[in-house]
Design an enzyme around this catalytic site. Structure first.
Site, PDB file in Angstrom:
ATOM      1  N   ASP A   1       0.819  -1.212   0.000  1.00 28.43           N
ATOM      2  CA  ASP A   1       0.000   0.000   0.000  1.00 28.43           C
ATOM      3  C   ASP A   1       0.853   1.263   0.000  1.00 28.43           C
ATOM      4  O   ASP A   1       0.506   2.256  -0.633  1.00 28.43           O
ATOM      5  CB  ASP A   1      -0.924  -0.001   1.219  1.00 28.43           C
ATOM      6  CG  ASP A   1      -2.024  -1.046   1.103  1.00 28.43           C
ATOM      7  OD1 ASP A   1      -2.367  -1.433  -0.033  1.00 28.43           O
ATOM      8  OD2 ASP A   1      -2.543  -1.470   2.146  1.00 28.43           O
ATOM      9  N   GLY A   2       1.972   1.226   0.721  1.00 28.25           N
ATOM     10  CA  GLY A   2       2.850   2.391   0.755  1.00 28.25           C
ATOM     11  C   GLY A   2       3.383   2.744  -0.619  1.00 28.25           C
ATOM     12  O   GLY A   2       3.446   3.920  -0.995  1.00 28.25           O
TER      13      GLY A   2
ATOM     14  N   LEU B   1     -10.233   4.785  10.868  1.00 25.47           N
ATOM     15  CA  LEU B   1     -10.888   3.673  11.571  1.00 25.47           C
ATOM     16  C   LEU B   1     -10.184   3.385  12.890  1.00 25.47           C
ATOM     17  O   LEU B   1     -10.849   3.101  13.894  1.00 25.47           O
ATOM     18  CB  LEU B   1     -10.904   2.427  10.680  1.00 25.47           C
ATOM     19  CG  LEU B   1     -11.605   1.202  11.251  1.00 25.47           C
ATOM     20  CD1 LEU B   1     -13.063   1.496  11.581  1.00 25.47           C
ATOM     21  CD2 LEU B   1     -11.518   0.025  10.278  1.00 25.47           C
TER      22      LEU B   1
ATOM     23  N   ASP C   1      -5.776  15.183  21.241  1.00 16.26           N
ATOM     24  CA  ASP C   1      -4.449  14.861  20.719  1.00 16.26           C
ATOM     25  C   ASP C   1      -4.335  15.261  19.259  1.00 16.26           C
ATOM     26  O   ASP C   1      -3.234  15.486  18.745  1.00 16.26           O
ATOM     27  CB  ASP C   1      -4.163  13.364  20.857  1.00 16.26           C
ATOM     28  CG  ASP C   1      -3.743  12.964  22.257  1.00 16.26           C
ATOM     29  OD1 ASP C   1      -3.564  13.851  23.114  1.00 16.26           O
ATOM     30  OD2 ASP C   1      -3.601  11.750  22.502  1.00 16.26           O
TER      31      ASP C   1
ATOM     32  N   THR D   1     -10.819   3.381   6.123  1.00 15.44           N
ATOM     33  CA  THR D   1     -10.488   2.160   6.851  1.00 15.44           C
ATOM     34  C   THR D   1      -9.049   2.171   7.366  1.00 15.44           C
ATOM     35  O   THR D   1      -8.592   1.160   7.919  1.00 15.44           O
ATOM     36  CB  THR D   1     -10.687   0.914   5.956  1.00 15.44           C
ATOM     37  OG1 THR D   1      -9.849   1.020   4.808  1.00 15.44           O
ATOM     38  CG2 THR D   1     -12.135   0.780   5.530  1.00 15.44           C
ATOM     39  N   ALA D   2      -8.342   3.285   7.203  1.00 15.66           N
ATOM     40  CA  ALA D   2      -6.955   3.372   7.644  1.00 15.66           C
ATOM     41  C   ALA D   2      -6.881   4.069   9.011  1.00 15.66           C
ATOM     42  O   ALA D   2      -7.499   3.618   9.970  1.00 15.66           O
ATOM     43  CB  ALA D   2      -6.125   4.095   6.572  1.00 15.66           C
TER      44      ALA D   2
END
Length: 253
Positions: free
Chosen positions: A39-40, A157, A142, A153-154
């Site tokens: 993914d990166g 989530l 924060d 979804t990253a």
């Protein structure tokens, strides 16, 4: 079709065997791209397109990394047929315009999310505006993030934000460890909304802004909008396309 691969050993090995089996064009003259990695690497490739470092072409990723949420399954056979039958998914990036305490302005794109994060032990204090209207005078936290459906979804989530179907014309606005208002659970906003964060007490409570992998430190104001004019195209096997994966994440245990 052109071929790109990450520097990982598995990606380079896959690239070598594909090059023996198929004829690839130079990426500058190709009509589609095959990307090998995780993914990166897919995000890196898409950012190169957004920055004009390589042509903005439909990308068929094959996973030679770890998670591979944005990738298809690695298979050597039938690549041309898979690409011909692939489902095209369009994703639009976010644009971040971050102004620092010193008055400098930086513009970066984000495919997944834009997040504001405290830099020190002290919580951040952030004013939240939507289309110029103050909706939260003071969020003590924060941090806070804005996510696209593709990125929902990253990090979103993990911060207990909502999963957004890829077809939803929405953005997720999610607080990261909110202290006040303690029970604020975030918001889902139409993607035509412009979102602005103003950092309160920026000298005493410094905040950084991150658009995917691009960080700007000591920000005073961050403006966010969806940039539809720079949409990108990902190609997926129809039985395992990104929209279906995101939808099924709602049932993950």
């Amino acid at each position: 079709m052109g071929l790109l691969a990450s520097n990982r050993e598995a990606s380079q090995a896959a690239s070598a065997v594909l090059a023996q089996r198929y004829q690839f064009a130079d990426p500058d003259s190709a009509e589609t791209l095959v990307a090998l990695g995780g993914d990166g690497f897919m995000l890196h490739t898409l950012h190169r397109m957004l920055e004009g470092e390589c042509p903005n072409l439909p990308v068929f990723g094959m996973n030679r990394g770890t998670v591979g949420f944005l990738m298809n399954e690695w298979r050597l056979e039938d690549l041309a047929e898979r690409m011909a039958q692939a489902k095209a998914i369009r994703v639009a990036p976010l644009e971040m315009r971050a102004t620092t305490v010193g008055g400098d302005t930086f513009v970066h794109a984000a495919i997944n999310e834009i997040s504001l994060l405290r830099e020190t032990r002290q919580t951040a204090k952030i004013e939240v505006l939507v289309d110029g209207r103050v909706v939260l005078p003071e969020l003590v936290c924060d941090g806070v993030l804005v996510s696209t459906p593709a990125g929902s979804t990253a990090y979103n989530l993990s911060a207990h934000g909502p999963i957004l179907p890829l077809q939803a014309k929405m953005l997720a606005l999610t607080a990261i460890s909110p202290f006040r208002p303690r029970r604020w659970s975030g918001a889902i906003l139409p993607d035509e909304n412009n979102i602005c964060f103003r950092v309160l007490e920026p000298e005493n409570r410094p905040v950084s802004a991150v658009a995917d992998q691009y960080e700007v430190r000591d920000v005073a104001k961050v403006e966010i909008r969806l940039d539809r004019e720079r949409s990108l195209t990902l190609l997926f096997d129809p039985e395992h396309a990104l929209d279906e994966r995101i939808a099924m994440e709602q049932f993950a245990t």
